[in-house]
Scaffold this motif. Structure first.
Motif, PDB file in Angstrom:
ATOM      1  N   ASP A  43       0.839  -1.186   0.000  1.00 46.77           N
ATOM      2  CA  ASP A  43       0.000   0.000   0.000  1.00 46.77           C
ATOM      3  C   ASP A  43       0.877   1.240   0.000  1.00 46.77           C
ATOM      4  N   TRP A  44       0.356   2.339  -0.521  1.00 45.22           N
ATOM      5  CA  TRP A  44       1.061   3.606  -0.416  1.00 45.22           C
ATOM      6  C   TRP A  44       0.966   4.115   1.023  1.00 45.22           C
ATOM      7  N   PRO A  45       1.979   4.845   1.481  1.00 46.42           N
ATOM      8  CA  PRO A  45       1.983   5.272   2.884  1.00 46.42           C
ATOM      9  C   PRO A  45       0.935   6.328   3.215  1.00 46.42           C
ATOM     10  N   ASP A  46       0.537   7.148   2.223  1.00 48.60           N
ATOM     11  CA  ASP A  46      -0.445   8.186   2.518  1.00 48.60           C
ATOM     12  C   ASP A  46      -1.145   8.596   1.224  1.00 48.60           C
ATOM     13  N   ALA A  47      -2.180   9.448   1.387  1.00 48.21           N
ATOM     14  CA  ALA A  47      -2.982   9.874   0.241  1.00 48.21           C
ATOM     15  C   ALA A  47      -2.180  10.686  -0.762  1.00 48.21           C
ATOM     16  N   GLY A  48      -1.158  11.413  -0.278  1.00 48.68           N
ATOM     17  CA  GLY A  48      -0.348  12.226  -1.182  1.00 48.68           C
ATOM     18  C   GLY A  48       0.305  11.401  -2.268  1.00 48.68           C
ATOM     19  N   HIS A  49       0.804  10.222  -1.902  1.00 46.19           N
ATOM     20  CA  HIS A  49       1.423   9.345  -2.893  1.00 46.19           C
ATOM     21  C   HIS A  49       0.389   8.856  -3.915  1.00 46.19           C
ATOM     22  N   HIS A  73      -7.990   5.680   1.013  1.00 46.80           N
ATOM     23  CA  HIS A  73      -7.068   6.416   1.883  1.00 46.80           C
ATOM     24  C   HIS A  73      -7.748   7.596   2.567  1.00 46.80           C
ATOM     25  N   MET A  74      -8.722   8.197   1.880  1.00 42.62           N
ATOM     26  CA  MET A  74      -9.424   9.342   2.455  1.00 42.62           C
ATOM     27  C   MET A  74     -10.672   8.931   3.224  1.00 42.62           C
ATOM     28  N   LYS A  75     -10.860   7.611   3.367  1.00 37.91           N
ATOM     29  CA  LYS A  75     -12.005   7.063   4.100  1.00 37.91           C
ATOM     30  C   LYS A  75     -13.335   7.537   3.507  1.00 37.91           C
TER      31      LYS A  75
END
Length: 270
Positions: free
Chosen positions: A168-174, A215-217
């Motif tokens: 998975d990507w670490p955060d929404a920015g990626h 990622h942003m739920k």
């Protein structure tokens, strides 16, 4: 006695099951109902589930009662087909889901403490489901994600499964960076790589958008349903504004309708 039950307005679940048995009766039943099988009924089951979701979205509670009845009929229909084939019956279905709910809620029906956060209960739920998959010899991380799910929903479920093992990507920015990359690849495909490649890149972009929702739920199905409802509401306002001028959309042009769209947006904010 069966006829009395069929015509009993307070017959509840036994009445519904008896009605379905009669409809499927080879001698006295309905020819259409008798001809149906799992595959022919499945599309109606999916349709009814969406109509339940639609009634909830619109908070149409009177309609919801009826739509839940339509969906319940689908379960009864499938169970009757199974009983006709000596596979299982409705009680087996009810017992199976009851056993599953009890097993998945040891903090309610067992000795485990209820003093848990919703997040911890979700982790415990996933652990129980993983054990159930293992018991079914489903060893792959993605095993058990139903192929027949709506594609957007299945994308999110596949991504959730992969995320559990660290893919998975670490955060929404990626993810947003990846969206920009996929959008560029789609543009490149559209400039001359052919329809198959365009479809592939478009699918990749949708898949990453589903990942951003996760990622942003955000529930992407619900978000898109709301966007559809907003578009419908605003376009219907355009039609109303045009009608006040004695016009229809086909009598207008993009510039006029775009201005009326902006007016509809402004009215919603007031």
């Amino acid at each position: 006695m069966a006829d009395d039950l069929i015509h009993d307005p307070n017959g509840g679940m036994p009445r519904l099951r008896e009605i379905m048995r009669r409809l499927r009766d080879p001698d006295r039943g309905c020819p259409w109902d008798i001809e149906q099988d799992f595959s022919t009924i499945a599309p109606y089951t999916i349709e009814e589930a969406y109509e339940v979701a639609d009634a909830i979205e619109r908070e149409a509670w009177g309609e919801l009662r009826d739509e839940l009845g339509d969906l319940l009929l689908q379960a009864v229909f499938h169970a009757q087909i199974a009983e006709d084939r000596a596979l299982f019956d409705f009680d087996d279905v009810a017992d199976g889901i009851s056993d599953k709910m009890v097993a998945r809620h040891p903090h309610v029906f067992g000795s485990e403490s209820r003093d848990k956060s919703a997040e911890q209960q979700t982790r415990d739920w996933e652990a129980v489901k993983a054990a159930e998959r293992a018991a079914k010899a489903q060893s792959g991380v993605l095993d058990g994600v139903a192929v027949g799910l709506p594609a957007l929903l299945r994308a999110v479920k596949l991504q959730k499964r992969a995320a559990r093992v660290g893919f998975d990507w670490p955060d929404a920015g990626h993810v947003i960076d990846k969206i920009a990359e996929e959008a560029a690849e789609l543009r490149e495909a559209a400039e001359g790589l052919g329809p198959d490649k365009v479809e592939e890149e478009f699918g990749d972009l949708l898949f990453v958008m589903a990942n951003l929702a996760r990622h942003m739920k955000v529930d992407p199905e619900q978000a898109l349903r709301r966007a559809n409802a907003k578009f419908t509401r605003r376009f219907e306002r355009i039609e109303a504004l045009l009608a006040a001028k004695g016009k229809r959309p086909e009598d207008s042009d993009l510039a006029e309708m775009d201005a009326l769209w902006d007016q509809a947006k402004t009215e919603e904010r007031v």
